[in-house]
Design a protein around this motif. Structure first.
Motif, PDB file in Angstrom:
ATOM      1  N   SER B  10      16.807  -8.127   2.952  1.00 59.50           N
ATOM      2  CA  SER B  10      15.985  -6.800   2.805  1.00 59.50           C
ATOM      3  C   SER B  10      15.042  -7.021   1.344  1.00 59.50           C
ATOM      4  CB  SER B  10      16.950  -5.460   2.605  1.00 59.50           C
ATOM      5  OG  SER B  10      18.203  -5.858   1.570  1.00 59.50           O
ATOM      6  N   PRO B  11      15.598  -7.572   0.134  1.00 60.49           N
ATOM      7  CA  PRO B  11      14.901  -7.794  -1.061  1.00 60.49           C
ATOM      8  C   PRO B  11      13.513  -8.491  -0.708  1.00 60.49           C
ATOM      9  CG  PRO B  11      17.218  -8.460  -1.535  1.00 60.49           C
ATOM     10  CD  PRO B  11      16.954  -8.210  -0.082  1.00 60.49           C
ATOM     11  N   HIS B  12      13.526  -9.431   0.193  1.00 67.55           N
ATOM     12  CA  HIS B  12      12.497 -10.483   0.518  1.00 67.55           C
ATOM     13  C   HIS B  12      11.412  -9.491   1.255  1.00 67.55           C
ATOM     14  CE1 HIS B  12      14.322 -14.319  -0.723  1.00 67.55           C
ATOM     15  NE2 HIS B  12      15.392 -13.573  -0.324  1.00 67.55           N
ATOM     16  N   VAL B  13      11.939  -8.782   2.429  1.00 65.40           N
ATOM     17  CA  VAL B  13      11.349  -7.746   3.195  1.00 65.40           C
ATOM     18  C   VAL B  13      10.443  -6.818   2.310  1.00 65.40           C
ATOM     19  CG1 VAL B  13      11.255  -6.012   5.036  1.00 65.40           C
ATOM     20  CG2 VAL B  13      12.659  -8.129   5.094  1.00 65.40           C
ATOM     21  N   ALA B  14      11.244  -6.411   1.340  1.00 65.95           N
ATOM     22  CA  ALA B  14      10.493  -5.062   0.336  1.00 65.95           C
ATOM     23  C   ALA B  14       9.471  -5.909  -0.525  1.00 65.95           C
ATOM     24  CB  ALA B  14      11.578  -4.839  -0.606  1.00 65.95           C
ATOM     25  N   LEU B  15       9.662  -7.181  -0.511  1.00 64.84           N
ATOM     26  CA  LEU B  15       8.506  -7.761  -1.451  1.00 64.84           C
ATOM     27  C   LEU B  15       7.506  -8.396  -0.815  1.00 64.84           C
ATOM     28  CD1 LEU B  15      10.675  -9.835  -4.143  1.00 64.84           C
ATOM     29  CD2 LEU B  15       9.313  -8.012  -4.642  1.00 64.84           C
ATOM     30  N   LEU B  16       7.723  -8.355   0.755  1.00 64.57           N
ATOM     31  CA  LEU B  16       6.649  -8.723   1.438  1.00 64.57           C
ATOM     32  C   LEU B  16       5.090  -8.310   1.233  1.00 64.57           C
ATOM     33  CD1 LEU B  16       6.750 -11.269   3.342  1.00 64.57           C
ATOM     34  CD2 LEU B  16       7.013  -9.654   5.485  1.00 64.57           C
ATOM     35  N   PRO B  17       5.005  -7.124   1.121  1.00 63.74           N
ATOM     36  CA  PRO B  17       3.580  -6.342   0.990  1.00 63.74           C
ATOM     37  C   PRO B  17       2.995  -6.790  -0.188  1.00 63.74           C
ATOM     38  CG  PRO B  17       5.172  -4.598   1.468  1.00 63.74           C
ATOM     39  CD  PRO B  17       6.032  -5.895   1.354  1.00 63.74           C
ATOM     40  N   MET B  18       3.571  -7.110  -1.289  1.00 64.17           N
ATOM     41  CA  MET B  18       3.297  -7.529  -2.509  1.00 64.17           C
ATOM     42  C   MET B  18       2.886  -9.000  -2.360  1.00 64.17           C
ATOM     43  SD  MET B  18       2.124  -6.396  -5.279  1.00 64.17           S
ATOM     44  CE  MET B  18       1.425  -7.349  -6.354  1.00 64.17           C
ATOM     45  N   ALA B  19       4.012  -9.702  -1.896  1.00 63.14           N
ATOM     46  CA  ALA B  19       3.576 -11.209  -1.782  1.00 63.14           C
ATOM     47  C   ALA B  19       1.964 -11.332  -1.096  1.00 63.14           C
ATOM     48  CB  ALA B  19       4.696 -11.696  -1.157  1.00 63.14           C
ATOM     49  N   LEU B  20       2.197 -10.654   0.178  1.00 62.38           N
ATOM     50  CA  LEU B  20       0.760 -10.726   1.003  1.00 62.38           C
ATOM     51  C   LEU B  20      -0.490 -10.421   0.246  1.00 62.38           C
ATOM     52  CD1 LEU B  20       1.708  -9.552   4.517  1.00 62.38           C
ATOM     53  CD2 LEU B  20       1.116 -11.757   3.970  1.00 62.38           C
ATOM     54  N   THR B  21      -0.331  -9.266  -0.653  1.00 62.07           N
ATOM     55  CA  THR B  21      -1.424  -8.854  -1.536  1.00 62.07           C
ATOM     56  C   THR B  21      -1.914 -10.242  -2.287  1.00 62.07           C
ATOM     57  OG1 THR B  21      -0.590  -6.753  -1.353  1.00 62.07           O
ATOM     58  CG2 THR B  21      -2.432  -7.254  -2.759  1.00 62.07           C
ATOM     59  N   VAL B  22      -0.871 -10.445  -2.914  1.00 63.75           N
ATOM     60  CA  VAL B  22      -1.156 -11.586  -3.932  1.00 63.75           C
ATOM     61  C   VAL B  22      -1.606 -12.798  -3.332  1.00 63.75           C
ATOM     62  CG1 VAL B  22       0.139 -13.143  -5.551  1.00 63.75           C
ATOM     63  CG2 VAL B  22       0.743 -10.869  -5.509  1.00 63.75           C
ATOM     64  N   LEU B  23      -1.098 -13.154  -2.147  1.00 67.19           N
ATOM     65  CA  LEU B  23      -1.593 -14.496  -1.543  1.00 67.19           C
ATOM     66  C   LEU B  23      -2.890 -14.074  -1.120  1.00 67.19           C
ATOM     67  CD1 LEU B  23       1.280 -16.174   0.389  1.00 67.19           C
ATOM     68  CD2 LEU B  23      -0.038 -17.088  -1.147  1.00 67.19           C
ATOM     69  N   GLY B  28      -6.268 -15.954  -2.562  1.00 65.91           N
ATOM     70  CA  GLY B  28      -7.184 -16.139  -1.730  1.00 65.91           C
ATOM     71  C   GLY B  28      -8.698 -15.994  -2.307  1.00 65.91           C
ATOM     72  N   GLY B  29      -8.793 -14.646  -2.916  1.00 66.49           N
ATOM     73  CA  GLY B  29     -10.011 -14.380  -3.605  1.00 66.49           C
ATOM     74  C   GLY B  29     -10.559 -15.695  -4.623  1.00 66.49           C
ATOM     75  N   ALA B  30      -9.495 -16.100  -5.366  1.00 67.87           N
ATOM     76  CA  ALA B  30      -9.771 -17.342  -6.356  1.00 67.87           C
ATOM     77  C   ALA B  30     -10.302 -18.328  -5.424  1.00 67.87           C
ATOM     78  CB  ALA B  30      -8.762 -17.506  -7.126  1.00 67.87           C
ATOM     79  N   LEU B  31      -9.851 -18.678  -4.571  1.00 68.92           N
ATOM     80  CA  LEU B  31      -9.966 -19.851  -3.671  1.00 68.92           C
ATOM     81  C   LEU B  31     -11.589 -19.610  -3.291  1.00 68.92           C
ATOM     82  CD1 LEU B  31      -6.822 -20.749  -2.053  1.00 68.92           C
ATOM     83  CD2 LEU B  31      -7.812 -22.029  -3.960  1.00 68.92           C
ATOM     84  N   TRP B  32     -11.806 -18.619  -2.681  1.00 71.99           N
ATOM     85  CA  TRP B  32     -13.079 -18.119  -2.103  1.00 71.99           C
ATOM     86  C   TRP B  32     -14.110 -18.293  -3.084  1.00 71.99           C
ATOM     87  CZ3 TRP B  32     -17.085 -14.934  -2.558  1.00 71.99           C
ATOM     88  CH2 TRP B  32     -17.948 -14.765  -1.170  1.00 71.99           C
ATOM     89  N   THR B  33     -13.820 -17.868  -4.204  1.00 74.59           N
ATOM     90  CA  THR B  33     -14.757 -17.996  -5.479  1.00 74.59           C
ATOM     91  C   THR B  33     -15.016 -19.372  -5.884  1.00 74.59           C
ATOM     92  OG1 THR B  33     -13.807 -15.889  -6.393  1.00 74.59           O
ATOM     93  CG2 THR B  33     -15.268 -17.190  -7.971  1.00 74.59           C
ATOM     94  N   LEU B  34     -13.835 -20.171  -5.869  1.00 79.50           N
ATOM     95  CA  LEU B  34     -14.029 -21.688  -6.288  1.00 79.50           C
ATOM     96  C   LEU B  34     -15.129 -22.177  -5.050  1.00 79.50           C
ATOM     97  CD1 LEU B  34     -12.986 -23.810  -8.061  1.00 79.50           C
ATOM     98  CD2 LEU B  34     -11.157 -24.258  -6.435  1.00 79.50           C
ATOM     99  N   ARG B  35     -14.732 -21.807  -3.825  1.00 77.18           N
ATOM    100  CA  ARG B  35     -15.643 -22.375  -2.751  1.00 77.18           C
ATOM    101  C   ARG B  35     -17.294 -22.013  -2.747  1.00 77.18           C
ATOM    102  NH1 ARG B  35     -18.228 -20.759   1.511  1.00 77.18           N
ATOM    103  NH2 ARG B  35     -18.381 -22.057   3.357  1.00 77.18           N
ATOM    104  N   THR B  36     -17.307 -20.933  -3.345  1.00 78.63           N
ATOM    105  CA  THR B  36     -18.573 -20.299  -3.379  1.00 78.63           C
ATOM    106  C   THR B  36     -19.499 -21.001  -4.650  1.00 78.63           C
ATOM    107  OG1 THR B  36     -18.118 -18.110  -2.565  1.00 78.63           O
ATOM    108  CG2 THR B  36     -20.118 -18.191  -3.566  1.00 78.63           C
ATOM    109  N   SER B  37     -18.660 -21.282  -5.371  1.00 78.75           N
ATOM    110  CA  SER B  37     -19.273 -21.835  -6.565  1.00 78.75           C
ATOM    111  C   SER B  37     -19.870 -23.246  -6.440  1.00 78.75           C
ATOM    112  CB  SER B  37     -18.227 -21.770  -7.847  1.00 78.75           C
ATOM    113  OG  SER B  37     -17.422 -22.958  -7.861  1.00 78.75           O
ATOM    114  N   PHE B  38     -19.546 -23.816  -5.476  1.00 79.80           N
ATOM    115  CA  PHE B  38     -19.857 -25.135  -4.916  1.00 79.80           C
ATOM    116  C   PHE B  38     -21.205 -24.939  -3.863  1.00 79.80           C
ATOM    117  CE2 PHE B  38     -17.489 -27.453  -7.627  1.00 79.80           C
ATOM    118  CZ  PHE B  38     -16.334 -27.078  -7.483  1.00 79.80           C
TER     119      PHE B  38
END
Lengths: 419, 296
Positions: B10-23, B28-38
């Motif tokens: 259950s702690p893992h399940v409770a952290l899942l939304p936050m983990a998804l948001t972070v990922l 994801g946003g940082a990686l997309w920015t890195l891709r766009t910069s090239f």
């Protein structure tokens, strides 16, 4: 048993069901009027009365105008682009006559207006710089509403009288002489607002007046490295820096209309600003030729730097929306509407066959000049993409505010415009 | 058996939304920015890869280089001033002064204001002719001049003043919490040894506040890197481009200048010093944790 309470409950439920049903059913009849949602940034006093003319003309033609005014050009354009990408585009959106929407066209996100263009023979009657930004691959993607000129030289007749200047300057030398006389008379020679776009306006005016058409196009359109580093460009930049000595200490950050107010009150002599400044004079009850004067160019062949507003029509397959777009494009290209719009906005109509007798003295001067094709040029935004224009703006404002050697400025401009 | 496994999960399940948001959002946003910069993206994202051309153009841009210089100057001054001021305020309040609660609230209040409100108020205060200069002139100091905000070289310091005023309250609150955790016997022992108070604080107490100082340093560094709203509210990057900062450069190029490729290159470049600061810190902490765990 049917009690009053049950009856009341039944009435409430019936009412709720009825309203839900009426909301669910389409209220408009099958042959809906052409409904256009238009995003624009005409929010100041004169501008909003001008756009009301457009809205009224659209209604008279049978359309439904839904107004989405967003203050600030940058915010408005950002909202337009976000909505186009997001799949909920407006029916029409305002842009400037510039390269702001070139990317949008290249991504195939606009409907073309070839029908209206062919019907009104735009290839023949529109000025070439305008055609260059609204026509791509043989198709027209925007409807121009008006033409503004960015680099009028406004002067206060009262200030000129006080300084003993009896005729309009007709050359750069005479302009500098007039500025010196104003300084000697204790007035502020040049009313300037210390914002980067205003410095670019001043620079464009000097480039057009001193350099002329050829130098202007070589630097701004061709971005020719050798010309940017040439002696002719150096003279323009030195004249630009010389203008700084004629502004007052309160100029950093000042808005353009506060600078115009200095002319209206007679505290300052000259301002270099677009023809939207006319609205300020008119609001203060001043008349051209009487209280203030307008000089479109110091030489008889000075380029007329055009900018203006256009409507673009985001891509859609909805037949109602397309109908509304075509109707709006048609309404906006009518000469009477263009004259009515320009009267309130301070610009001149795009259609040269419009009856411009109701427009004021300065607008008449502009219309005369525009008939000469060799003087039809665009402002920097017409030839440069937003980031190239922005990079040039940064260098000019840095040069205006700091002590930088002019050769370094030339090299910086050449560098910035090479991308 | 199954119930116990579910409870363990259950702690893992409770952290899942936050983990998804972070990922998705952050990483994801940082990686997309890195891709766009090239890519050669302008108003819209693009698939045309052009290598490091955006970075070349970025470091050829005078406004960007000036913004990095401003950030370095501003960052150094802001962090030092906040830490010194915050520590001093915490020490003064720690002296069991009367009305400690009121004083603490008063010092912390500026932090409740947004950077925009702070920037606007300080712009009015520092405006030449009105504000502080005008007030002092009216009081009789006719020759007083304090027009840093319209000077090319001095405008960065005005931003420092406004943001230090806002953030030192937070530093004070965090340092005070740390100070309260210090054993009072230490002060008594130091007094018995005849050590003056300032040396006690500087050489005995401050090293013991290590974790608090590290937290404060981290918070202040992130505030420095994301400085945008204060500059926009106070000076709009002016006069000219004298108070430009990287975050403002990036924001301007994202929307106004319609060049998200260049803005992405700037954003990635801004991420590098942050990672450079955080990575050794995180590594040192994990080493200490492992070493501590090994001993235990």
């Amino acid at each position: 048993m049917v009690t009053p309470r049950t009856k009341a409950a039944a009435c409430a439920w019936l009412w709720a069901a009825a309203s839900a049903l009426s909301l669910a059913l389409p209220s408009a009849p099958a042959h809906a009027a052409a409904r256009a949602e238009v995003i624009h940034w005409w929010t100041s006093g004169g501008e909003s009365s001008a756009v009301k003319q457009v809205a009224q003309a659209f209604r008279n033609a049978g359309g439904v105008w839904v107004d989405s005014a967003i203050a600030g050009g940058d915010q408005s354009r950002a909202v337009t682009i976000n909505r186009i990408i997001g799949g909920n585009p407006p029916t029409a959106a305002q842009f400037n006559t510039s390269k702001q929407f070139t990317d949008v066209i290249e991504q195939n996100m606009l409907n073309n207006v070839d029908l209206v263009a062919k019907a009104q023979d735009w290839d023949r009657i529109l000025p070439q710089p305008l055609i260059d930004v609204i026509k791509h691959d043989g198709h027209y993607y925007a409807v121009p509403l008006n033409i503004h000129m960015q680099t009028w030289i406004w002067y206060s007749k009262a200030a000129f009288k006080k300084a003993g200047i009896d005729k309009e300057p007709a050359s750069m030398g005479e302009l500098f002489a007039a500025l010196d006389k104003l300084k000697a008379a204790g007035l502020v020679p040049l009313a300037h607002g210390g914002q980067s776009w205003q410095e670019t306006v001043l620079f464009s005016a000097l480039l057009a007046n001193i350099g002329g058409r050829d130098l202007y196009l070589k630097v701004i359109r061709e971005r020719d490295q050798a010309t940017i580093k040439s002696a002719a460009m150096r003279d323009v930049l030195l004249a630009f820096k010389r203008m700084k000595s004629y502004v007052d200490a309160g100029s950093p950050g000042r808005n353009w209309n506060d600078a115009t107010a200095m002319l209206i009150s007679g505290k300052a002599g000259i301002q270099v600003m677009g023809d939207w400044a006319k609205g300020e004079f008119t609001n203060a009850g001043q008349l051209p030729g009487q209280h203030y004067g307008c000089i479109p160019g110091l030489n008889p062949d000075t380029p007329y730097l055009m900018q203006g507003d256009v409507f673009v029509f985001p891509r859609t397959d909805n037949p109602n929306a397309i109908k509304a777009q075509q109707l709006l494009a048609n309404v906006v290209s009518q000469p009477e509407l263009q004259v009515a719009f320009s009267k309130l906005k301070g610009s001149i109509p795009v259609r040269l066959d419009a009856n411009a007798a109701v427009l004021d003295l300065c607008a008449q001067k502009g219309i005369e000049i525009i008939k000469d094709r060799s003087r039809q040029l665009g402002v920097t935004e017409v030839y440069l993409t937003p980031d190239q224009n922005g990079a040039l703006q940064d260098i000019l404002t840095a040069y205006w505010n700091m002590d930088i050697k002019v050769d370094k400025v030339q090299r910086s401009i050449a560098n910035a415009l090479k991308y | 058996m199954l119930a116990r496994r579910l409870v363990k999960l259950s702690p893992h399940v409770a952290l899942l939304p936050m983990a998804l948001t972070v990922l998705l959002a952050y990483v994801g946003g940082a990686l997309w920015t890195l891709r766009t910069s090239f890519t050669a993206a302008r108003t819209f994202p693009s698939d045309k890869f052009i290598g490091v051309a955006q970075y070349v153009r970025l470091f050829d841009n005078e406004r960007w280089l000036l913004s990095l210089h401003n950030l370095a100057v501003y960052g150094a001054l802001f962090i030092i001033a906040c830490m010194v001021l915050g520590f001093l305020l915490a020490v003064f309040i720690d002296q069991n002064v009367k009305g400690e609660g009121v004083l603490r609230t008063v010092f912390l209040y500026p932090y409740a204001m947004s950077f925009i409100a702070t920037g606007l108020v300080w712009q009015w205060l520092l405006a030449p002719g009105s504000g502080i200069e005008g007030a002092l002139r009216q009081m009789g100091f006719a020759g007083f001049s304090f027009d840093w905000i319209v000077h090319q070289d001095l405008v960065v310091y005005t931003v420092v003043i406004a943001t230090v005023w806002q953030a030192s309250g937070l530093v004070m609150a965090l340092m005070l919490a740390g100070l309260r955790g210090i054993d009072p016997e230490i002060y008594k022992a130091a007094r018995l040894d005849g050590i003056p108070a300032w040396r006690t604080y500087l050489q005995i107490v401050l090293p013991m506040l290590g974790p608090s100082v590290a937290t404060v340093f981290l918070l202040l560094t992130t505030a420095v890197v994301k400085l945008y709203d204060a500059v926009v509210a106070m000076t709009q990057g002016g006069p000219g481009i004298a108070s430009e900062v990287p975050a403002k450069f990036i924001m301007d190029h994202l929307f106004l200048r319609s060049n998200i490729g260049l803005a992405s290159a700037g954003a990635v470049t801004l991420l590098v010093p942050v990672l450079a600061l955080l990575a050794p810190y995180a590594y040192a902490r994990s080493r200490r944790a492992r070493a501590g765990g090994a001993h235990a």
